[in-house]
Design a protein around this motif. Sequence first.
Motif: not given
Length: 179
Positions: A28, A31, A72, A137, A141
Amino acid sequence: MDKTTDMPTVIDDAVTFEAVYDRYFDPVFRFVYYRTGNREVAKDLTADIFLKVYKRFSAYDPKKGSFEVWLYTIAGNRVKDYYRKTNRFQWLSLSAARDVAEDDPTTEEQMENKEEIAYLRCAVKKLKPRDQLLISYKFGAELSNKTIAELMDTNPNHVGVMIHRLLNQLRKEMEAYYE
């Protein structure tokens, strides 16, 4: 259980917030760092995200979707809120987002790397916002195509095709830089 993460695919009473925090904090953070390009902002936003997850942990409903998609979605919404409030947007290069340290490059190599990163950053900024999100993404992440598909309301095969096309597009941009 998900063999790649050692986390259950469904969060239940046996899974603690601490286990989720330990498993998901780094992805996270990457990201958010990828989306903001600022380590301190990413730290603050990631803390906010996990505070929200902590407060809503018992409200997660696996019938509505996977835990990763829920997490997310919260992270993406927090980043959007940040940009709404600050009214600015930056992107970090793919290589810088991974925060990979090299063995003491020379000054010339450092300058070349900075120029390459700046060029790549400009190339990524030229992409459509949805494509930029897809790259964050996948590479920020490091989410699976399946999870990305759920987040972007499409199917995993389409995600793979989109990533392939985007990487080819960025590769062509970088080839132009090297010529």
